[in-house]
Design an enzyme around this catalytic site. Sequence first.
Site: not given
Length: 301
Positions: A161, A190-192
């Site tokens: 990312t 959903v990620g961080d």
Amino acid sequence: ASGRARVVSTWDFGVGANQAAWKVLSTGGSALDAVETGARWAESELCNPTVGRCGNPDRDGVLSLDASIMAGDGRCGSVAALSEILHPVSVARKVMEQTPHVMLVGEGAQQFAVQQGFRREKLLTPAAEKAWREWLKTAQYTPEINAERRTRPGDSSNHDTLGILAMDTQGQLAGACTTSGMAWKLHGRVGDSPIIGAGLYVDNEVGAATASGVGEEMIRNAASFLVVELMRQGRSPAEACREAIARVVRKRPEASRTLQVCFLAMDRNGEVGAYALHRGFVYAVCDKDRQDDLRDSASVY
Ligand code: SD4
């Protein structure tokens, strides 16, 4: 005039993001504008499998993007599971500035983006679609360590990312994070990166932190918030990142052997530090003296 201005970004492509952000910072622009500009560069120009328009899709073949933005005074906005919009970070900024909310997801986020004038467009590239069809043959979800450094667009790489942190000439801090998340994730995952405190946290009183790697570990540990709070307690950015990594290991020692987690932090004096679980995390630093500085992070393994 660029004085103490500085911008740092995750991974080797962070050099390009920093250079875009530096155009803003070096002419007296705000840290907030700088991180948005850097993240936009990654979303549209980078074309790698883990950020923006060339990202790999989820298990169902849908490319869904996550992004967040935060200013050092606590203003923040984010979008999660947003499809067919080229610049999620700018939608996140609109959420921050044009709504009473912090986070919008899925269809609602897309609807809001269109209302704000963003164009809906197909972002899934033929290469990413081909990689997905290839993946479907085995349909094994196995995140790779340091995907970006080993692969080209369309390859079956998994994470990496863009996290970007900046300080402007006024000493204000801001950060942004943008990603297509983990390739082949469950639809709706959903990620961080869009979760304030997990993938990004910024506080003018202390400093800023961002993360890359397998987002579930960052969410579990409220990781970027943790890094900032450790700096508040007096740790240097590098020490704070190292201690947060130690927390990740303590919580899931076995998983830590095969997953990558990386933290990058900058304190309010512009000192920069990083730490990762595994070797291979690099980050880019840019200020008036050097615009293409790429550094290796220390790591546990
Ligand atoms: C996620 N943290 O969605 C992101 C992916 C990533 O380096 O950072 N890759 O979990």
